[in-house]
Design a protein around this motif. Structure first.
Motif, PDB file in Angstrom:
ATOM      1  N   ASP A   1       9.376   0.794   2.740  1.00 45.50           N
ATOM      2  CA  ASP A   1      10.232   0.165   1.730  1.00 45.50           C
ATOM      3  C   ASP A   1      10.752   1.188   0.729  1.00 45.50           C
ATOM      4  OD1 ASP A   1       9.946  -2.905   2.231  1.00 45.50           O
ATOM      5  OD2 ASP A   1       7.938  -2.076   2.447  1.00 45.50           O
ATOM      6  N   ILE A   2       9.881   2.090   0.301  1.00 51.71           N
ATOM      7  CA  ILE A   2      10.269   3.178  -0.594  1.00 51.71           C
ATOM      8  C   ILE A   2       9.725   4.477  -0.024  1.00 51.71           C
ATOM      9  CG2 ILE A   2      10.083   4.150  -2.929  1.00 51.71           C
ATOM     10  CD1 ILE A   2       9.533   1.322  -3.960  1.00 51.71           C
ATOM     11  N   VAL A   3      10.562   5.496   0.008  1.00 50.08           N
ATOM     12  CA  VAL A   3      10.126   6.837   0.401  1.00 50.08           C
ATOM     13  C   VAL A   3      10.327   7.764  -0.795  1.00 50.08           C
ATOM     14  CG1 VAL A   3      10.727   8.850   1.790  1.00 50.08           C
ATOM     15  CG2 VAL A   3      10.473   6.636   2.891  1.00 50.08           C
ATOM     16  N   ILE A   4       9.317   8.575  -1.069  1.00 51.02           N
ATOM     17  CA  ILE A   4       9.375   9.521  -2.181  1.00 51.02           C
ATOM     18  C   ILE A   4       9.196  10.926  -1.628  1.00 51.02           C
ATOM     19  CG2 ILE A   4       8.315  10.243  -4.356  1.00 51.02           C
ATOM     20  CD1 ILE A   4       7.262   7.347  -4.614  1.00 51.02           C
ATOM     21  N   GLU A   5      10.106  11.807  -2.005  1.00 49.46           N
ATOM     22  CA  GLU A   5       9.978  13.223  -1.661  1.00 49.46           C
ATOM     23  C   GLU A   5       9.981  14.039  -2.951  1.00 49.46           C
ATOM     24  OE1 GLU A   5       9.330  14.196   1.257  1.00 49.46           O
ATOM     25  OE2 GLU A   5      10.435  13.074   2.794  1.00 49.46           O
ATOM     26  N   VAL A   6       9.034  14.967  -3.065  1.00 49.22           N
ATOM     27  CA  VAL A   6       9.026  15.942  -4.149  1.00 49.22           C
ATOM     28  C   VAL A   6       9.665  17.205  -3.603  1.00 49.22           C
ATOM     29  CG1 VAL A   6       7.607  17.292  -5.729  1.00 49.22           C
ATOM     30  CG2 VAL A   6       6.999  14.911  -5.218  1.00 49.22           C
TER      31      VAL A   6
ATOM     32  N   GLY B   1       8.240  -3.887   9.652  1.00 51.78           N
ATOM     33  CA  GLY B   1       7.792  -2.844  10.568  1.00 51.78           C
ATOM     34  C   GLY B   1       6.315  -2.964  10.873  1.00 51.78           C
ATOM     35  N   GLN B   2       5.782  -1.942  11.526  1.00 52.10           N
ATOM     36  CA  GLN B   2       4.382  -1.975  11.953  1.00 52.10           C
ATOM     37  C   GLN B   2       3.656  -0.745  11.433  1.00 52.10           C
ATOM     38  OE1 GLN B   2       3.837  -2.078  16.203  1.00 52.10           O
ATOM     39  NE2 GLN B   2       1.613  -2.298  16.070  1.00 52.10           N
ATOM     40  N   LEU B   3       2.660  -0.974  10.581  1.00 47.65           N
ATOM     41  CA  LEU B   3       1.831   0.111  10.073  1.00 47.65           C
ATOM     42  C   LEU B   3       0.611   0.238  10.978  1.00 47.65           C
ATOM     43  CD1 LEU B   3       1.218   2.219   7.892  1.00 47.65           C
ATOM     44  CD2 LEU B   3       0.115   0.403   6.559  1.00 47.65           C
ATOM     45  N   THR B   4       0.563   1.317  11.751  1.00 44.38           N
ATOM     46  CA  THR B   4      -0.528   1.541  12.689  1.00 44.38           C
ATOM     47  C   THR B   4      -1.485   2.592  12.131  1.00 44.38           C
ATOM     48  OG1 THR B   4       0.444   3.368  13.949  1.00 44.38           O
ATOM     49  CG2 THR B   4       1.158   1.124  14.516  1.00 44.38           C
TER      50      THR B   4
ATOM     51  N   THR C   1       0.839  -1.185   0.000  1.00 46.31           N
ATOM     52  CA  THR C   1       0.000   0.000   0.000  1.00 46.31           C
ATOM     53  C   THR C   1       0.876   1.237   0.000  1.00 46.31           C
ATOM     54  OG1 THR C   1      -1.901   1.049   1.076  1.00 46.31           O
ATOM     55  CG2 THR C   1      -0.158   0.236   2.524  1.00 46.31           C
ATOM     56  N   TYR C   2       0.237   2.398  -0.077  1.00 48.15           N
ATOM     57  CA  TYR C   2       0.966   3.663   0.027  1.00 48.15           C
ATOM     58  C   TYR C   2       0.237   4.548   1.033  1.00 48.15           C
ATOM     59  CZ  TYR C   2      -2.566   6.422  -2.362  1.00 48.15           C
ATOM     60  OH  TYR C   2      -3.726   7.071  -2.664  1.00 48.15           O
ATOM     61  N   VAL C   3       0.979   5.433   1.673  1.00 47.11           N
ATOM     62  CA  VAL C   3       0.414   6.485   2.504  1.00 47.11           C
ATOM     63  C   VAL C   3       1.157   7.774   2.169  1.00 47.11           C
ATOM     64  CG1 VAL C   3      -0.369   5.021   4.403  1.00 47.11           C
ATOM     65  CG2 VAL C   3       1.971   5.896   4.417  1.00 47.11           C
ATOM     66  N   GLY C   4       0.501   8.890   2.439  1.00 47.70           N
ATOM     67  CA  GLY C   4       1.108  10.174   2.091  1.00 47.70           C
ATOM     68  C   GLY C   4       1.114  11.157   3.236  1.00 47.70           C
ATOM     69  N   ASP C   5       1.828  12.249   3.035  1.00 45.63           N
ATOM     70  CA  ASP C   5       1.887  13.342   3.989  1.00 45.63           C
ATOM     71  C   ASP C   5       0.457  13.790   4.334  1.00 45.63           C
ATOM     72  OD1 ASP C   5       2.917  15.637   5.377  1.00 45.63           O
ATOM     73  OD2 ASP C   5       2.504  16.842   3.601  1.00 45.63           O
ATOM     74  N   PRO C   6       0.133  13.967   5.633  1.00 43.17           N
ATOM     75  CA  PRO C   6       1.020  14.060   6.794  1.00 43.17           C
ATOM     76  C   PRO C   6       1.125  12.783   7.625  1.00 43.17           C
ATOM     77  CG  PRO C   6      -1.101  14.998   7.350  1.00 43.17           C
ATOM     78  CD  PRO C   6      -1.217  14.458   5.950  1.00 43.17           C
ATOM     79  N   PHE C   7       1.225  11.605   7.022  1.00 44.01           N
ATOM     80  CA  PHE C   7       1.372  10.365   7.772  1.00 44.01           C
ATOM     81  C   PHE C   7       2.820  10.203   8.222  1.00 44.01           C
ATOM     82  CE2 PHE C   7       1.246   5.814   8.627  1.00 44.01           C
ATOM     83  CZ  PHE C   7      -0.014   5.675   9.198  1.00 44.01           C
TER      84      PHE C   7
ATOM     85  N   PRO D   1       7.049  11.835   5.033  1.00 39.56           N
ATOM     86  CA  PRO D   1       7.404  11.839   3.615  1.00 39.56           C
ATOM     87  C   PRO D   1       6.185  12.121   2.740  1.00 39.56           C
ATOM     88  CG  PRO D   1       8.335   9.922   4.732  1.00 39.56           C
ATOM     89  CD  PRO D   1       7.365  10.556   5.684  1.00 39.56           C
ATOM     90  N   ASP D   2       6.451  12.655   1.554  1.00 40.30           N
ATOM     91  CA  ASP D   2       5.355  12.912   0.633  1.00 40.30           C
ATOM     92  C   ASP D   2       4.609  11.622   0.312  1.00 40.30           C
ATOM     93  OD1 ASP D   2       5.600  15.697   0.341  1.00 40.30           O
ATOM     94  OD2 ASP D   2       7.264  15.462  -1.053  1.00 40.30           O
ATOM     95  N   ILE D   3       5.351  10.530   0.082  1.00 40.77           N
ATOM     96  CA  ILE D   3       4.740   9.226  -0.155  1.00 40.77           C
ATOM     97  C   ILE D   3       5.605   8.156   0.498  1.00 40.77           C
ATOM     98  CG2 ILE D   3       4.113   7.484  -1.897  1.00 40.77           C
ATOM     99  CD1 ILE D   3       3.516   9.737  -3.844  1.00 40.77           C
ATOM    100  N   GLN D   4       4.947   7.202   1.147  1.00 40.77           N
ATOM    101  CA  GLN D   4       5.612   6.002   1.660  1.00 40.77           C
ATOM    102  C   GLN D   4       4.995   4.785   0.984  1.00 40.77           C
ATOM    103  OE1 GLN D   4       6.037   5.753   6.058  1.00 40.77           O
ATOM    104  NE2 GLN D   4       4.994   7.725   6.100  1.00 40.77           N
ATOM    105  N   ILE D   5       5.837   3.914   0.439  1.00 40.11           N
ATOM    106  CA  ILE D   5       5.398   2.640  -0.107  1.00 40.11           C
ATOM    107  C   ILE D   5       5.736   1.574   0.925  1.00 40.11           C
ATOM    108  CG2 ILE D   5       5.612   0.976  -1.981  1.00 40.11           C
ATOM    109  CD1 ILE D   5       4.419   3.699  -2.790  1.00 40.11           C
ATOM    110  N   ILE D   6       4.720   0.842   1.370  1.00 42.99           N
ATOM    111  CA  ILE D   6       4.895  -0.148   2.426  1.00 42.99           C
ATOM    112  C   ILE D   6       4.385  -1.493   1.909  1.00 42.99           C
ATOM    113  CG2 ILE D   6       4.339  -0.778   4.796  1.00 42.99           C
ATOM    114  CD1 ILE D   6       3.744   2.331   5.166  1.00 42.99           C
ATOM    115  N   LEU D   7       5.289  -2.438   1.746  1.00 41.31           N
ATOM    116  CA  LEU D   7       4.927  -3.746   1.223  1.00 41.31           C
ATOM    117  C   LEU D   7       4.435  -4.659   2.341  1.00 41.31           C
ATOM    118  CD1 LEU D   7       7.944  -4.258  -1.224  1.00 41.31           C
ATOM    119  CD2 LEU D   7       5.687  -3.268  -1.713  1.00 41.31           C
TER     120      LEU D   7
END
Length: 213
Positions: free
Chosen positions: A115-120, A103-106, A73-79, A92-98
């Motif tokens: 797994d992947i962090v994207i910043e614009v 880790g723990q996605l709460t 999945t993905y989550v975005g700012d302000p997560f 981060p602007d976008i986080q990709i979490i497989l």
């Protein structure tokens, strides 16, 4: 809200540095587009239209990809992403979490590296994105760190190597980038700098073609 004098460090006649605990940050500031760097509050600047449009495009791109290929999945700012080895709380602007992420996605944060962090990159964030966040994400174990700089129309696709250091990876001759973390996923970098980004139906068609659907 009252901030005690012991929490404030003067910087100059126009600004101050405010330090709070990690718990107070999550309770009072995280939802308001602040990051937390070893106790220091950092307020994010308002976004630009080009920044907003690029992020909306990328988010729908990932949303569509994971809809048809449900490996994460993905989550975005302000997560918030919590990296205890730094320590920091970044948004981060976008986080990709497989789904394989240890880790723990709460409901309120990603505990551990995405797994992947994207910043614009924006004018205000350039020094932080290229500098401090690069060091933190590398040390924290973010497998890939993607940077898209709309001001300079440049990109970086950093991957951790065998000794846990980032190495910048190139796109192919057509401007495409592929990552081993996302099977069949292809991002065409020149598209990111287009005056008009693809619409929802175009993204849907592109992802279906990408996945052979």
């Amino acid at each position: 809200m009252t901030v005690t004098a012991s929490q404030i460090e003067p910087v100059d006649s126009f600004s101050t540095r405010i330090y709070v605990s990690a718990e107070e940050y999550m309770e009072k500031y995280a939802h308001d587009h602040y990051e937390w760097d070893q106790g220091l509050l950092i307020q994010m600047s308002p976004t630009t239209l080009s920044h907003f449009n690029l992020l909306e495009y990328l988010k729908y791109f990932f949303k569509t990809y994971f809809r048809f290929h449900s490996i994460g999945t993905y989550v975005g700012d302000p997560f918030v992403m919590r990296l205890d080895v730094v320590p920091s709380r970044r948004q981060p602007d976008i986080q990709i979490i497989l789904k394989t992420n240890p880790g723990q996605l709460t409901e309120t944060m990603m505990i551990g590296p995405a797994d992947i962090v994207i910043e614009v990159v924006s004018e205000e964030s350039a020094e932080r994105d290229y500098g401090k966040k690069f060091v933190e994400y590398e040390a924290g174990g973010v497998q890939e760190y993607w940077l898209f700089d709309t001001l300079r129309e440049t990109h970086h696709f950093y991957r951790l190597n065998d000794v846990r250091r980032y190495v910048d990876h190139s796109v192919d001759e057509q401007g495409n980038y592929r990552t081993p973390l996302l099977p069949h996923f292809v991002i065409h970098v020149p598209t990111l700098w287009s005056d008009t980004l693809p619409e929802v139906d175009e993204i849907m068609d592109a992802v279906k073609t990408m996945l052979g659907l």
